[in-house]
Design an enzyme around this catalytic site. Structure first.
Site, PDB file in Angstrom:
ATOM      1  N   ASP A  70     -14.158   0.121 -38.215  1.00  0.00           N
ATOM      2  CA  ASP A  70     -12.967   0.761 -38.261  1.00  0.00           C
ATOM      3  C   ASP A  70     -11.972  -0.368 -37.708  1.00  0.00           C
ATOM      4  OD1 ASP A  70     -14.120   3.074 -38.658  1.00  0.00           O
ATOM      5  OD2 ASP A  70     -14.226   3.940 -36.512  1.00  0.00           O
ATOM      6  N   HIS A  94       0.975  -1.065  -0.076  1.00  0.00           N
ATOM      7  CA  HIS A  94      -0.165   0.033   0.085  1.00  0.00           C
ATOM      8  C   HIS A  94       0.886   1.244   0.054  1.00  0.00           C
ATOM      9  CE1 HIS A  94      -3.836  -1.852   1.695  1.00  0.00           C
ATOM     10  NE2 HIS A  94      -3.359  -2.561   0.391  1.00  0.00           N
ATOM     11  N   MET A 150     -16.652  11.731 -41.753  1.00  0.00           N
ATOM     12  CA  MET A 150     -17.188  12.285 -42.886  1.00  0.00           C
ATOM     13  C   MET A 150     -18.652  11.456 -42.938  1.00  0.00           C
ATOM     14  SD  MET A 150     -15.085  14.814 -44.449  1.00  0.00           S
ATOM     15  CE  MET A 150     -15.743  14.473 -46.050  1.00  0.00           C
ATOM     16  N   SER A 173     -13.062   8.807 -40.691  1.00  0.00           N
ATOM     17  CA  SER A 173     -12.837   9.298 -39.428  1.00  0.00           C
ATOM     18  C   SER A 173     -11.323   9.611 -39.099  1.00  0.00           C
ATOM     19  CB  SER A 173     -13.585   8.642 -38.404  1.00  0.00           C
ATOM     20  OG  SER A 173     -13.328   7.551 -37.941  1.00  0.00           O
ATOM     21  N   THR A 229     -18.907   0.536 -34.779  1.00  0.00           N
ATOM     22  CA  THR A 229     -17.302   1.058 -34.573  1.00  0.00           C
ATOM     23  C   THR A 229     -16.529  -0.345 -34.726  1.00  0.00           C
ATOM     24  OG1 THR A 229     -17.918   2.987 -33.520  1.00  0.00           O
ATOM     25  CG2 THR A 229     -15.695   2.225 -33.356  1.00  0.00           C
ATOM     26  N   ARG A 249      -6.419   5.783 -21.983  1.00  0.00           N
ATOM     27  CA  ARG A 249      -6.567   4.364 -22.255  1.00  0.00           C
ATOM     28  C   ARG A 249      -5.696   3.629 -21.304  1.00  0.00           C
ATOM     29  NH1 ARG A 249      -6.402   2.897 -28.587  1.00  0.00           N
ATOM     30  NH2 ARG A 249      -8.335   3.874 -29.409  1.00  0.00           N
ATOM     31  N   TRP A 263      -7.566  11.059 -39.826  1.00  0.00           N
ATOM     32  CA  TRP A 263      -7.677  11.305 -38.315  1.00  0.00           C
ATOM     33  C   TRP A 263      -8.438  12.747 -38.270  1.00  0.00           C
ATOM     34  CZ3 TRP A 263      -7.015   7.428 -35.104  1.00  0.00           C
ATOM     35  CH2 TRP A 263      -6.158   6.625 -35.424  1.00  0.00           C
ATOM     36  N   LEU A 320      -7.740  -0.924 -29.950  1.00  0.00           N
ATOM     37  CA  LEU A 320      -8.227  -0.382 -28.844  1.00  0.00           C
ATOM     38  C   LEU A 320      -7.102  -0.592 -27.780  1.00  0.00           C
ATOM     39  CD1 LEU A 320     -11.768  -1.766 -28.660  1.00  0.00           C
ATOM     40  CD2 LEU A 320     -11.083   0.509 -29.251  1.00  0.00           C
ATOM     41  N   GLU A 340       0.995   3.747   1.913  1.00  0.00           N
ATOM     42  CA  GLU A 340       1.448   4.271   3.347  1.00  0.00           C
ATOM     43  C   GLU A 340       2.739   3.396   3.669  1.00  0.00           C
ATOM     44  OE1 GLU A 340      -3.168   4.300   3.799  1.00  0.00           O
ATOM     45  OE2 GLU A 340      -1.588   3.301   2.665  1.00  0.00           O
TER      46      GLU A 340
END
Length: 333
Positions: free
Chosen positions: A210, A60, A173, A178, A206, A194, A180, A214, A62
């Site tokens: 595309d 942790h 468009m 898309s 998507t 991300r 960029w 990811l 601390e």
């Protein structure tokens, strides 16, 4: 506040606690299943120890800060973003006990811990040890713990919705092109966001159009690519988690921070379900005209319902693009 010196103790406390919150971001999201916590130990105005929750949740913050401070922790002040844990674990001692044993004069805490094993007990244990304890609510602390607190109180991840737009509110468009809209600096910033998320979600349209990776493509951070999630009723691709509705994000085990990247249908569905906690908009200085709108129907019945929902949280320039973040204004969780 007997241990806090200087002309303005409250301002000093806020500055050190805000610094601890920024430090906590180094543990996000690899600290899971534990929250990313930051701790700074200060003596006579000088930082003598600092730490953040390490990979896998231990040690942790601390414990790391106290080890660095050593004997200098005696009589010092610890600034910790979350109430120190009070429960024993096979993985390590309770942080409240570690702080008490170190002989600290005071502890400033950013938020109480909703975990029933600690809630209030950590503060109580420090007080019984003769340590001056008080809490100090800061926006920086709330943001750093948003995933953990949202999961604890609402039973779901904290949701950030990202939109990359033209000046006239288009995400592509008319023919779907898309890449960029925004420039390299903005795209690099998206990858940093991300890297701080447990999972990233797009809609089925998507995904099919595309074929997005990811992942995180920043040098040194590739290993922090989030779990991929698809909002669809179709068959899940290999290595991708599928949910059928925004409400099913509650079933995403171990996910405190969910990053929603679109497209327009997925974005609208999350907004309509009122599951977006933070809205991040990258706006490029271009006009598209007859392009694809960023959003579909989000369920508003009148213009009046659109007001009072979002508050500005952050704004910055990223090359030629403008980044603006807004937080959903709800009652405190």
């Amino acid at each position: 506040m007997k241990a806090h010196k200087g002309p303005n103790p409250i301002a000093s406390d806020a500055a050190f606690l805000a610094a601890a919150a920024r430090l906590a971001s180094r543990g996000r999201p690899v600290s899971r299943p534990n929250p990313a916590v930051g701790c700074i130990i200060v003596k006579d105005g000088t930082v003598v120890g600092r730490g953040w929750t390490r990979e896998g949740g231990r040690p942790h913050a601390e414990a790391v800060a106290l080890e660095q401070a050593g004997a200098r922790a005696q009589g010092a002040t610890a600034y910790v973003t979350l109430e120190p844990c009070a429960h024993q674990s096979e993985r390590g001692p309770a942080c409240a006990d570690l702080l008490a044993e170190a002989g600290l004069a005071s502890v400033v805490i950013g938020a109480s811990d909703p975990d029933p094993r600690t809630s209030g007990e950590g503060i109580l244990r420090l007080g019984k040890a003769g340590i001056d304890v008080h809490t100090l609510a800061l926006p920086e602390v709330e943001e750093s713990l948003a995933g953990y607190l949202t999961r604890a109180h609402l039973g779901r991840p904290h949701v950030t919705l990202k939109l990359a737009l033209s000046l006239d509110g288009c995400i592509a468009m008319d023919n779907g092109e898309s890449q960029w809209i925004t420039g390299e600096e903005a795209r690099a910033h998206v990858h940093s966001r991300r890297a701080m998320s447990d999972a990233i979600l797009v809609g089925g349209g998507t995904w099919r159009q595309d074929k997005p990776r990811l992942d995180v493509r920043l040098e040194g951070l590739e290993a922090r690519s989030p779990q991929r999630v698809l909002l669809t009723r179709g068959i899940p691709p290999d290595g991708v988690k599928v949910i059928n509705s925004p409400e099913q994000i509650a079933s995403l085990d171990g996910v405190q921070h969910l990053y929603v990247e679109g497209g327009a249908g997925a974005a609208a569905s999350f907004l309509q379900a009122d599951l977006v906690d933070r809205l991040e908009i990258y706006r490029a200085p271009i006009l598209i005209g007859a392009g694809q709108s960023a959003l579909g129907d989000i369920g508003l019945g009148s213009l009046a319902e659109a007001h009072g929902r979002w508050a500005l949280a952050e704004i910055r320039q990223l090359g030629s693009d403008t980044f603006t973040a807004y937080r959903r204004t709800r009652q405190e969780i």
